[in-house]
Design an enzyme around this catalytic site. Structure first.
Site, PDB file in Angstrom:
ATOM      1  N   LEU A  35       0.767  -1.206  -0.078  1.00 40.30           N
ATOM      2  CA  LEU A  35      -0.239  -0.102   0.150  1.00 40.30           C
ATOM      3  C   LEU A  35       0.847   1.434  -0.016  1.00 40.30           C
ATOM      4  CD1 LEU A  35      -2.771  -0.980   2.420  1.00 40.30           C
ATOM      5  CD2 LEU A  35      -2.953  -0.882   0.179  1.00 40.30           C
ATOM      6  N   LYS A  60      17.320  -1.369   0.107  1.00 39.16           N
ATOM      7  CA  LYS A  60      16.160  -1.614  -0.482  1.00 39.16           C
ATOM      8  C   LYS A  60      15.957  -0.119  -1.153  1.00 39.16           C
ATOM      9  CE  LYS A  60      14.062  -4.949   2.563  1.00 39.16           C
ATOM     10  NZ  LYS A  60      12.869  -5.383   3.555  1.00 39.16           N
ATOM     11  N   ASP A  84      13.465   2.824  10.300  1.00 37.02           N
ATOM     12  CA  ASP A  84      13.319   1.349  10.823  1.00 37.02           C
ATOM     13  C   ASP A  84      12.741   1.529  11.997  1.00 37.02           C
ATOM     14  OD1 ASP A  84      13.287  -1.056  11.800  1.00 37.02           O
ATOM     15  OD2 ASP A  84      15.230  -1.279  11.882  1.00 37.02           O
ATOM     16  N   ASN A 111       2.268   4.559   7.421  1.00 36.22           N
ATOM     17  CA  ASN A 111       1.668   3.230   6.653  1.00 36.22           C
ATOM     18  C   ASN A 111       2.461   1.901   7.403  1.00 36.22           C
ATOM     19  OD1 ASN A 111       0.445   1.420   4.592  1.00 36.22           O
ATOM     20  ND2 ASN A 111       2.974   1.491   4.018  1.00 36.22           N
ATOM     21  N   SER A 164      -4.741   2.165   9.930  1.00 36.75           N
ATOM     22  CA  SER A 164      -5.063   1.600  11.005  1.00 36.75           C
ATOM     23  C   SER A 164      -5.925   0.234  10.361  1.00 36.75           C
ATOM     24  CB  SER A 164      -6.042   2.130  11.950  1.00 36.75           C
ATOM     25  OG  SER A 164      -6.465   1.648  12.995  1.00 36.75           O
ATOM     26  N   TYR A 197      -1.874  -8.876  16.255  1.00 40.59           N
ATOM     27  CA  TYR A 197      -2.065  -7.778  15.409  1.00 40.59           C
ATOM     28  C   TYR A 197      -3.254  -7.055  15.773  1.00 40.59           C
ATOM     29  CZ  TYR A 197      -2.623  -5.297  10.862  1.00 40.59           C
ATOM     30  OH  TYR A 197      -2.729  -4.332  10.094  1.00 40.59           O
ATOM     31  N   LYS A 201      -3.264  -3.129  16.996  1.00 36.91           N
ATOM     32  CA  LYS A 201      -4.095  -2.042  16.412  1.00 36.91           C
ATOM     33  C   LYS A 201      -4.998  -1.367  17.364  1.00 36.91           C
ATOM     34  CE  LYS A 201      -2.298  -1.747  12.113  1.00 36.91           C
ATOM     35  NZ  LYS A 201      -1.749  -0.759  11.674  1.00 36.91           N
TER      36      LYS A 201
END
Length: 331
Positions: A35, A60, A84, A111, A164, A197, A201
């Site tokens: 995303l 990267k 990081d 993000n 989120s 997870y 969140k």
């Protein structure tokens, strides 16, 4: 996300963004894949003057830059900076660089995140908590003054959007009554990685709602909102194995959006306006049922205060004075 919404997702793509970002500078974290990568490409395509895309390692960066430029069809706009989330030193260095090098900053899209079943410690907490909660909140605290300063200088409507997830509704959160929530969730003897997870969140939702409340009257005003981007074909669940991984693969194949489609919700978050301050946007909709209803009850408000009190102590230990600066007060 709700089952009805999930089943409708393949047939209800958010509109392709067409708003102009000419003259604007935007930060998108976690932009090497998924995303974040697609959102950065949207901002470049829509005319942004400067897009700062982040990835975790220097190795990267070159591939990230090339990929975004190719997807957007423009060159010379994107810069890729290392960030990081698992290192508070890296977070602080990134924010110091943004403060020093960006004469203008109009929007920040936080993000980057992690979803893992593997127990690891980063800094002093389990890695999901460090990345999804503490570092995300630290970035918001350190970048809000930069956004506010830029809004004052350019008379712009600036924005901070945190990616989120509606899955916070799934969190059982058995640690809610512990004296030290972060410590309990980081204890390897009591870890609940199967639901880590959603739980991380949930804590993130508490934190960003609290930041929005604390900056509601700050001048210049900066909109702080959250986006639930729906189900997307990304590498977020790459650590899953066995039957769970197989089920996720099938569901993604049938129902998930491509990153380019899901990233449209991130772009919408940046332009959703003041009415979205403190709101969890879902499918580009201001009015939705993405937020767990109990969060706005007395119990939810109690837990939000409790989580924030712990989190504020952590932030102040990392960077003394950052909370007052975030609120627009003298440190």
């Amino acid at each position: 996300m709700g089952m009805t919404r999930l089943l409708r997702q393949p047939f209800s793509h958010p509109a392709l963004p067409s708003v102009s970002f000419a003259s604007r500078t935007i930060i998108v974290t976690g932009a090497n894949v998924g995303l974040g990568h697609a959102a950065a490409a949207h901002f470049v395509r829509l005319g942004a003057t400067r897009v700062i895309a982040t990835c975790r390692s220097e190795s990267k960066c070159a591939a990230t830059l090339a990929g975004i430029e190719e997807a957007a069809g423009r060159k010379g706009v994107v810069q890729v900076w290392e960030l990081d989330y698992s290192s508070y030193a890296s977070v602080q260095a990134f924010c110091a660089r943004a403060d020093a090098e960006l004469d203008r900053l109009d929007a920040v899209v936080l993000n980057a995140g992690v979803a893992t079943r593997i127990y690891e410690v980063a800094e002093e907490d389990e890695s999901s908590l460090t990345v999804n909660v503490v570092s995300t909140t630290l970035l918001a605290a350190l970048l809000l003054p930069v956004l506010r300063r830029s809004a004052d200088r350019f008379s712009s409507e600036n924005n901070l959007t945190v990616i989120s997830s509606e899955v916070h509704q799934w969190a059982k959160f058995p640690e809610r009554d512990e004296a030290n929530i972060f410590g309990s969730m980081s204890d390897p003897k009591t870890k609940t990685m199967a639901e880590r997870y959603p739980a991380s969140k949930l804590l993130q939702v508490f934190a960003i709602r609290e930041i929005a409340a604390r900056t509601h009257d700050s001048t210049p005003f900066v909109t702080v909102n959250m986006v639930s981007p729906g189900l997307n074909k990304t590498s977020l669940t790459r650590s899953t194995k066995g039957l769970e991984a197989a089920v996720i693969k099938i569901v993604n194949a049938l129902l998930a959006w491509e990153p380019d489609v899901g990233a449209r919700t991130l772009v919408h978050g940046v332009v959703a306006g003041r009415a979205s301050h403190g709101v969890l946007l879902d499918h580009c909709e201001l009015e939705n049922d993405a937020l767990a209803p109990w969060i706005e009850t007395d119990e939810g408000r109690r837990l939000q205060r409790k989580v924030w009190a712990e989190l504020e102590r952590k932030l102040e230990a990392i960077r003394p004075g950052c909370v007052a600066a975030m609120e627009g007060k003298e440190a």
